[in-house]
Write a protein that holds these residues in place. Structure first.
Motif, PDB file in Angstrom:
ATOM      1  N   UNK A   1     111.170  63.791   3.267  1.00 32.41           N
ATOM      2  CA  UNK A   1     111.628  62.413   3.123  1.00 32.41           C
ATOM      3  C   UNK A   1     110.655  61.576   2.301  1.00 32.41           C
ATOM      4  N   UNK A   2     109.377  61.934   2.312  1.00 33.58           N
ATOM      5  CA  UNK A   2     108.403  61.129   1.572  1.00 33.58           C
ATOM      6  C   UNK A   2     108.655  61.184   0.074  1.00 33.58           C
ATOM      7  N   UNK A   3     109.042  62.359  -0.446  1.00 42.89           N
ATOM      8  CA  UNK A   3     109.227  62.492  -1.892  1.00 42.89           C
ATOM      9  C   UNK A   3     110.686  62.539  -2.307  1.00 42.89           C
ATOM     10  N   UNK A   4     111.603  62.504  -1.349  1.00 40.11           N
ATOM     11  CA  UNK A   4     113.035  62.596  -1.653  1.00 40.11           C
ATOM     12  C   UNK A   4     113.375  63.897  -2.366  1.00 40.11           C
ATOM     13  N   UNK A   5     112.788  64.994  -1.904  1.00 39.82           N
ATOM     14  CA  UNK A   5     113.217  66.298  -2.404  1.00 39.82           C
ATOM     15  C   UNK A   5     112.534  66.790  -3.648  1.00 39.82           C
ATOM     16  N   UNK A   6     111.205  66.723  -3.698  1.00 44.07           N
ATOM     17  CA  UNK A   6     110.489  67.274  -4.849  1.00 44.07           C
ATOM     18  C   UNK A   6     110.797  68.758  -5.042  1.00 44.07           C
TER      19      UNK A   6
ATOM     20  N   UNK B   1     108.099  66.391  -9.075  1.00 41.75           N
ATOM     21  CA  UNK B   1     109.560  66.353  -9.209  1.00 41.75           C
ATOM     22  C   UNK B   1     110.072  67.234 -10.336  1.00 41.75           C
ATOM     23  N   UNK B   2     109.155  67.802 -11.132  1.00 42.02           N
ATOM     24  CA  UNK B   2     109.558  68.643 -12.263  1.00 42.02           C
ATOM     25  C   UNK B   2     108.668  69.883 -12.313  1.00 42.02           C
ATOM     26  N   UNK B   3     109.224  70.973 -12.860  1.00 42.61           N
ATOM     27  CA  UNK B   3     108.463  72.218 -12.988  1.00 42.61           C
ATOM     28  C   UNK B   3     108.865  72.894 -14.292  1.00 42.61           C
ATOM     29  N   UNK B   4     107.887  73.490 -14.991  1.00 42.67           N
ATOM     30  CA  UNK B   4     108.104  74.006 -16.344  1.00 42.67           C
ATOM     31  C   UNK B   4     107.854  75.510 -16.415  1.00 42.67           C
TER      32      UNK B   4
ATOM     33  N   UNK C   1     112.992  73.172 -17.808  1.00 39.07           N
ATOM     34  CA  UNK C   1     112.485  72.300 -16.749  1.00 39.07           C
ATOM     35  C   UNK C   1     113.389  72.432 -15.544  1.00 39.07           C
ATOM     36  N   UNK C   2     112.772  72.494 -14.368  1.00 43.63           N
ATOM     37  CA  UNK C   2     113.484  72.605 -13.100  1.00 43.63           C
ATOM     38  C   UNK C   2     113.243  71.329 -12.300  1.00 43.63           C
ATOM     39  N   UNK C   3     114.315  70.752 -11.737  1.00 44.60           N
ATOM     40  CA  UNK C   3     114.184  69.526 -10.946  1.00 44.60           C
ATOM     41  C   UNK C   3     115.300  69.464  -9.918  1.00 44.60           C
ATOM     42  N   UNK C   4     115.345  68.365  -9.137  1.00 51.60           N
ATOM     43  CA  UNK C   4     116.432  68.172  -8.176  1.00 51.60           C
ATOM     44  C   UNK C   4     117.114  66.828  -8.411  1.00 51.60           C
ATOM     45  N   UNK C   5     118.412  66.826  -8.196  1.00 58.60           N
ATOM     46  CA  UNK C   5     119.168  65.585  -8.291  1.00 58.60           C
ATOM     47  C   UNK C   5     118.736  64.602  -7.199  1.00 58.60           C
ATOM     48  N   UNK C   6     118.449  65.124  -6.024  1.00 60.80           N
ATOM     49  CA  UNK C   6     118.067  64.270  -4.907  1.00 60.80           C
ATOM     50  C   UNK C   6     116.902  63.357  -5.259  1.00 60.80           C
ATOM     51  N   UNK C   7     115.958  63.862  -6.030  1.00 59.39           N
ATOM     52  CA  UNK C   7     114.791  63.057  -6.381  1.00 59.39           C
ATOM     53  C   UNK C   7     115.013  62.230  -7.642  1.00 59.39           C
ATOM     54  N   UNK C   8     115.247  62.882  -8.753  1.00 60.11           N
ATOM     55  CA  UNK C   8     115.274  62.154 -10.027  1.00 60.11           C
ATOM     56  C   UNK C   8     116.455  61.206 -10.156  1.00 60.11           C
ATOM     57  N   UNK C   9     117.538  61.466  -9.422  1.00 58.73           N
ATOM     58  CA  UNK C   9     118.687  60.560  -9.499  1.00 58.73           C
ATOM     59  C   UNK C   9     118.705  59.560  -8.348  1.00 58.73           C
ATOM     60  N   UNK C  10     117.635  59.549  -7.566  1.00 59.27           N
ATOM     61  CA  UNK C  10     117.566  58.617  -6.440  1.00 59.27           C
ATOM     62  C   UNK C  10     117.493  57.178  -6.939  1.00 59.27           C
ATOM     63  N   UNK C  11     118.237  56.303  -6.288  1.00 58.02           N
ATOM     64  CA  UNK C  11     118.289  54.899  -6.713  1.00 58.02           C
ATOM     65  C   UNK C  11     116.943  54.191  -6.575  1.00 58.02           C
TER      66      UNK C  11
ATOM     67  N   UNK D   1     108.900  71.032  -6.318  1.00 56.60           N
ATOM     68  CA  UNK D   1     107.790  71.963  -6.111  1.00 56.60           C
ATOM     69  C   UNK D   1     107.588  72.351  -4.647  1.00 56.60           C
ATOM     70  N   UNK D   2     108.483  71.885  -3.777  1.00 58.07           N
ATOM     71  CA  UNK D   2     108.454  72.318  -2.389  1.00 58.07           C
ATOM     72  C   UNK D   2     109.550  73.349  -2.117  1.00 58.07           C
ATOM     73  N   UNK D   3     110.500  73.480  -3.069  1.00 62.41           N
ATOM     74  CA  UNK D   3     111.656  74.341  -2.789  1.00 62.41           C
ATOM     75  C   UNK D   3     111.891  75.424  -3.827  1.00 62.41           C
ATOM     76  N   UNK D   4     111.434  75.239  -5.065  1.00 63.53           N
ATOM     77  CA  UNK D   4     111.662  76.256  -6.097  1.00 63.53           C
ATOM     78  C   UNK D   4     110.633  76.101  -7.200  1.00 63.53           C
TER      79      UNK D   4
END
Length: 347
Positions: free
Chosen positions: A206-211, A152-155, A161-171, A213-216
């Motif tokens: 859907x398994x990771x809710x938008x990690x 969910x994070x990339x350095x 640090x690079x991340x997505x709201x979809x994952x880290x802000x997921x309820x 490291x799959x998109x950027x």
């Protein structure tokens, strides 16, 4: 901010950690094909650096025999695990200001309670830390109570640090923490000063809710690689556009605008009536090589050519990764780097 630095993945490694597949049901009858792809990744890495394979005790004999000819570069850590995604359950390794190895473990809840059981995966990071502490490879460690996964994070190695709201802000991860609180935790524990929040991960993840490291991913300071599509009807089109806009409007921890490199995405494929989140971005960098997922897709050659341009001093090694993606991850997802220490760390 913590007094550590998170090395970039392209910096030298001491070893790579991999977990051997063990959760049979996720492969839907394709477990042997998945194991073959895992083995190809392990063999590719072992040409350039040491690999330690974490393996359930009952699977050790099988794995040892499969890798018998490369035992000089492959070692085994025999311990019970629930699943096989090293990136998400193993600790991150940072480097302290006095050039010591520091491990950062986090809380894990199986990507928002999606898979069960996961108790052994929760504990594997502690087992690894104790082993490295006993062998005196590790100088210090700490644990984060916040739910996190390594994918969910990339350095970038320089404080970004690079991340997505979809994952880290997921309820289903940390419902009691605000975006600002999560960002402050990331800055504190990982010693970074800038968080870039992309909007979403790739369609179908859907398994990771938008990690992320799959998109950027960072490929060098100030440069991010991602995917693109000319198909305006594909769900990824709007996702790529939104994320690109964020990158274009952002600067990194050093104040640099981002150079954005785009790769045409592979053609959509379905698995069990669900879209697979196929991605060339889920690659892994080792000492002297880049291991890139391919899918027997027309864009494979384009992707490999771009990686050769981006990493001119590395060998680019393609690995057919469709069987791994059918289980919910990719090449980056099944690996975790342990950085080598170096002198004269930057302040």
């Amino acid at each position: 901010m913590n007094a550590v630095r998170m090395p970039a993945e392209w910096e030298k490694h001491t070893r790579t950690w991999v977990i051997w597949p063990c959760r049979t049901e996720i492969w839907e009858g394709q477990e042997e094909l998945a194991k073959q792809s895992y083995e190809k990744v392990i063999r590719a890495i072992a040409q350039y650096e040491s690999v330690t394979v974490i393996v359930n005790p009952e699977l050790f004999e099988e794995v040892s025999q499969r890798l018998a000819d490369i035992h000089s570069t492959v070692t085994f850590f025999i311990k019970g695990v629930d699943d096989s995604w090293a990136r998400d359950v193993l600790p991150f390794f940072a480097v302290t200001k006095d050039n010591k190895l520091h491990a950062i473990n986090w809380a894990f809840n199986a990507w928002g309670e999606k898979f069960s059981p996961y108790t052994k995966d929760q504990e594997i990071g502690d087992h690894l830390i104790r082993a490295l502490d006993d062998s005196e490879e590790l100088a210090s460690f700490e644990s984060i109570s916040m739910i996190l996964e390594g994918g969910s994070v990339h350095f970038d190695g320089e404080g970004t640090l690079l991340t997505t709201k979809q994952c880290l802000l997921n309820a289903n991860r940390n419902p009691d923490l605000s975006q600002n609180e999560i960002e402050n935790n990331l800055k504190h524990y990982f010693g970074i000063s800038k968080v870039i929040w992309l909007e979403e991960g790739i369609f179908g993840d859907v398994d990771t809710d938008g990690h992320v490291d799959v998109i950027a991913a960072f490929v060098k300071p100030g440069t991010v690689i991602t995917m693109s599509t000319e198909d305006t009807e594909h769900p990824n089109y709007s996702i790529y556009m939104k994320n690109k806009a964020v990158l274009e409007q952002s600067v990194d921890a050093k104040g640099r605008s981002f150079n954005i490199i785009e790769i045409p995405q592979p053609a959509p494929q379905m698995w069990n009536e669900q879209p697979l989140p196929l991605s060339y971005i889920n690659f892994y960098i080792v000492n002297g090589a880049v291991i890139v997922p391919i899918f027997n897709d027309p864009n494979d050659d384009i992707a490999l050519a771009i990686f050769e341009q981006v990493f001119p001093e590395h060998n680019v090694i393609p690995v057919f990764a469709l069987p791994i993606f059918r289980g919910g991850g990719g090449i980056h997802c099944i690996t975790m780097q342990q950085p080598a220490l170096r002198e004269n760390l930057e302040e």
